[in-house]
Motif scaffolding. Structure first.
Motif, PDB file in Angstrom:
ATOM      1  N   GLY A 144       0.814  -1.216   0.000  1.00  0.00           N
ATOM      2  CA  GLY A 144       0.000   0.000   0.000  1.00  0.00           C
ATOM      3  C   GLY A 144       0.837   1.250   0.000  1.00  0.00           C
ATOM      4  N   TYR A 145       1.283   1.660  -1.159  1.00  0.00           N
ATOM      5  CA  TYR A 145       2.098   2.865  -1.283  1.00  0.00           C
ATOM      6  C   TYR A 145       1.197   4.041  -1.607  1.00  0.00           C
ATOM      7  N   GLY A 146       1.301   5.124  -0.839  1.00  0.00           N
ATOM      8  CA  GLY A 146       0.539   6.324  -1.139  1.00  0.00           C
ATOM      9  C   GLY A 146      -0.503   6.672  -0.098  1.00  0.00           C
ATOM     10  N   GLY A 147      -0.512   5.998   1.020  1.00  0.00           N
ATOM     11  CA  GLY A 147      -1.442   6.348   2.089  1.00  0.00           C
ATOM     12  C   GLY A 147      -2.720   5.539   2.051  1.00  0.00           C
ATOM     13  N   GLY A 148      -3.635   5.907   2.951  1.00  0.00           N
ATOM     14  CA  GLY A 148      -4.879   5.186   3.160  1.00  0.00           C
ATOM     15  C   GLY A 148      -5.698   4.921   1.920  1.00  0.00           C
ATOM     16  N   PRO A 149      -5.973   5.946   1.107  1.00  0.00           N
ATOM     17  CA  PRO A 149      -6.819   5.698  -0.060  1.00  0.00           C
ATOM     18  C   PRO A 149      -6.264   4.643  -1.021  1.00  0.00           C
ATOM     19  N   SER A 150      -4.955   4.517  -1.092  1.00  0.00           N
ATOM     20  CA  SER A 150      -4.390   3.504  -1.983  1.00  0.00           C
ATOM     21  C   SER A 150      -4.417   2.117  -1.357  1.00  0.00           C
ATOM     22  N   VAL A 151      -4.528   2.036  -0.048  1.00  0.00           N
ATOM     23  CA  VAL A 151      -4.519   0.749   0.645  1.00  0.00           C
ATOM     24  C   VAL A 151      -5.931   0.167   0.744  1.00  0.00           C
ATOM     25  N   ILE A 152      -6.937   1.021   0.730  1.00  0.00           N
ATOM     26  CA  ILE A 152      -8.313   0.552   0.925  1.00  0.00           C
ATOM     27  C   ILE A 152      -8.710  -0.530  -0.084  1.00  0.00           C
ATOM     28  N   PRO A 153      -8.412  -0.376  -1.382  1.00  0.00           N
ATOM     29  CA  PRO A 153      -8.762  -1.465  -2.303  1.00  0.00           C
ATOM     30  C   PRO A 153      -8.051  -2.788  -1.971  1.00  0.00           C
ATOM     31  N   LEU A 154      -6.824  -2.698  -1.476  1.00  0.00           N
ATOM     32  CA  LEU A 154      -6.103  -3.920  -1.088  1.00  0.00           C
ATOM     33  C   LEU A 154      -6.779  -4.579   0.111  1.00  0.00           C
ATOM     34  N   ILE A 155      -7.140  -3.771   1.098  1.00  0.00           N
ATOM     35  CA  ILE A 155      -7.809  -4.316   2.284  1.00  0.00           C
ATOM     36  C   ILE A 155      -9.156  -4.900   1.874  1.00  0.00           C
ATOM     37  N   ARG A 156      -9.891  -4.200   1.019  1.00  0.00           N
ATOM     38  CA  ARG A 156     -11.194  -4.695   0.563  1.00  0.00           C
ATOM     39  C   ARG A 156     -11.037  -6.037  -0.151  1.00  0.00           C
ATOM     40  N   HIS A 157     -10.038  -6.124  -1.022  1.00  0.00           N
ATOM     41  CA  HIS A 157      -9.818  -7.380  -1.757  1.00  0.00           C
ATOM     42  C   HIS A 157      -9.594  -8.531  -0.777  1.00  0.00           C
ATOM     43  N   ASP A 158      -8.710  -8.318   0.200  1.00  0.00           N
ATOM     44  CA  ASP A 158      -8.418  -9.391   1.153  1.00  0.00           C
ATOM     45  C   ASP A 158      -9.613  -9.681   2.068  1.00  0.00           C
ATOM     46  N   ALA A 159     -10.244  -8.639   2.606  1.00  0.00           N
ATOM     47  CA  ALA A 159     -11.305  -8.836   3.597  1.00  0.00           C
ATOM     48  C   ALA A 159     -12.616  -9.339   2.980  1.00  0.00           C
ATOM     49  N   VAL A 160     -12.937  -8.868   1.781  1.00  0.00           N
ATOM     50  CA  VAL A 160     -14.229  -9.216   1.178  1.00  0.00           C
ATOM     51  C   VAL A 160     -14.089 -10.368   0.192  1.00  0.00           C
ATOM     52  N   LYS A 161     -13.168 -10.271  -0.727  1.00  0.00           N
ATOM     53  CA  LYS A 161     -13.058 -11.262  -1.810  1.00  0.00           C
ATOM     54  C   LYS A 161     -12.234 -12.489  -1.410  1.00  0.00           C
ATOM     55  N   ARG A 162     -11.025 -12.245  -0.929  1.00  0.00           N
ATOM     56  CA  ARG A 162     -10.091 -13.350  -0.698  1.00  0.00           C
ATOM     57  C   ARG A 162     -10.470 -14.202   0.521  1.00  0.00           C
ATOM     58  N   TYR A 163     -10.676 -13.560   1.680  1.00  0.00           N
ATOM     59  CA  TYR A 163     -10.939 -14.316   2.909  1.00  0.00           C
ATOM     60  C   TYR A 163     -12.411 -14.303   3.324  1.00  0.00           C
ATOM     61  N   GLN A 164     -13.215 -13.448   2.703  1.00  0.00           N
ATOM     62  CA  GLN A 164     -14.648 -13.317   2.989  1.00  0.00           C
ATOM     63  C   GLN A 164     -14.928 -13.095   4.477  1.00  0.00           C
ATOM     64  N   TRP A 165     -14.128 -12.193   5.071  1.00  0.00           N
ATOM     65  CA  TRP A 165     -14.346 -11.831   6.471  1.00  0.00           C
ATOM     66  C   TRP A 165     -15.546 -10.909   6.618  1.00  0.00           C
ATOM     67  N   LEU A 166     -15.799 -10.107   5.570  1.00  0.00           N
ATOM     68  CA  LEU A 166     -16.870  -9.110   5.597  1.00  0.00           C
ATOM     69  C   LEU A 166     -17.647  -9.158   4.295  1.00  0.00           C
ATOM     70  N   SER A 167     -18.891  -8.683   4.361  1.00  0.00           N
ATOM     71  CA  SER A 167     -19.645  -8.474   3.124  1.00  0.00           C
ATOM     72  C   SER A 167     -19.264  -7.103   2.572  1.00  0.00           C
ATOM     73  N   ASP A 168     -19.618  -6.843   1.325  1.00  0.00           N
ATOM     74  CA  ASP A 168     -19.346  -5.527   0.731  1.00  0.00           C
ATOM     75  C   ASP A 168     -20.050  -4.424   1.523  1.00  0.00           C
ATOM     76  N   GLU A 169     -21.275  -4.692   1.976  1.00  0.00           N
ATOM     77  CA  GLU A 169     -22.035  -3.699   2.731  1.00  0.00           C
ATOM     78  C   GLU A 169     -21.342  -3.375   4.055  1.00  0.00           C
ATOM     79  N   GLU A 170     -20.908  -4.423   4.776  1.00  0.00           N
ATOM     80  CA  GLU A 170     -20.233  -4.197   6.050  1.00  0.00           C
ATOM     81  C   GLU A 170     -18.910  -3.458   5.839  1.00  0.00           C
ATOM     82  N   PHE A 171     -18.194  -3.805   4.780  1.00  0.00           N
ATOM     83  CA  PHE A 171     -16.944  -3.106   4.477  1.00  0.00           C
ATOM     84  C   PHE A 171     -17.222  -1.630   4.240  1.00  0.00           C
ATOM     85  N   GLY A 172     -18.275  -1.330   3.480  1.00  0.00           N
ATOM     86  CA  GLY A 172     -18.639   0.067   3.220  1.00  0.00           C
ATOM     87  C   GLY A 172     -18.970   0.813   4.510  1.00  0.00           C
ATOM     88  N   GLU A 173     -19.671   0.166   5.427  1.00  0.00           N
ATOM     89  CA  GLU A 173     -20.000   0.797   6.708  1.00  0.00           C
ATOM     90  C   GLU A 173     -18.748   1.052   7.541  1.00  0.00           C
TER      91      GLU A 173
END
Length: 185
Positions: free
Chosen positions: A8-37
């Motif tokens: 995640g180079y470039g601060g928070g906004p650049s890291v958010i898609p990486l976190i979303r990919h891992d949390a929602v798509k890869r490991y399914q820890w959260l739903s898209d709605e919960e991630f948005g909240e």
């Protein structure tokens, strides 16, 4: 989280898609709605967004220690890089080349700080008027340089004044508006 800390180079906004990919798509820890909240909540709180997201994900899955571990793993790559770079700077500090680079950068930093101070002064004068703006600048200079008041206290003092001033001006405008509405037939 270590992976997002490294990639995640470039601060928070650049890291958010990486976190979303891992949390929602890869490991399914959260739903898209919960991630948005959680993202909305993280944006509303002070501090780095990615670190707050890491803390939430760690806490959700492993409690307090999970939050601590997740945050540490997220910031560890940056901390390690900073330590290595600081060590390199300290090692090379005696180098004439490095001293020349620092000497070359110093005037640029001074000009940038001067430009920022000019912009702040311009906004202050625009908001307060030239007389009050100059008086407050002189008061701040006096407090900081002559009386050696800590900058944080000067900032809090001026923030307090600004809050009182803002309320007084708003009250005065409401009163004028009421007078104008009440005075017209």
């Amino acid at each position: 989280m270590a992976r997002t800390g490294v990639l995640g180079y470039g601060g928070g906004p650049s890291v958010i898609p990486l976190i979303r990919h891992d949390a929602v798509k890869r490991y399914q820890w959260l739903s898209d709605e919960e991630f948005g909240e959680i993202l909305a909540l993280a944006n509303a709180l002070p501090g780095p967004i990615a670190t707050k997201m890491a803390a939430y994900l760690g806490y959700k899955h492993r409690g307090t220690w999970g939050a601590v571990y997740s945050v540490v793993m997220h910031i560890f790559p940056s901390v390690l890089a900073m330590l290595l770079l600081l060590s390199a700077v300290n090692f090379l500090a005696g180098s004439r080349v490095v001293q020349g680079m620092i000497a070359g950068v110093s005037p640029v930093i001074a000009v940038m700080l001067g430009g920022m101070a000019y912009e702040f002064a311009k906004k202050g004068i625009k908001g307060l008027g030239i007389t009050a703006g100059i008086l407050f600048m002189l008061l701040a200079l006096l407090l900081l340089e002559v009386f050696q008041v800590h900058p944080a206290l000067v900032i809090v003092l001026f923030l307090g004044y600004g809050a009182v001033h803002y309320r007084a001006v708003a009250r005065l405008r409401r009163k004028r508006k009421q007078d104008q509405e009440g005075g017209s037939p």
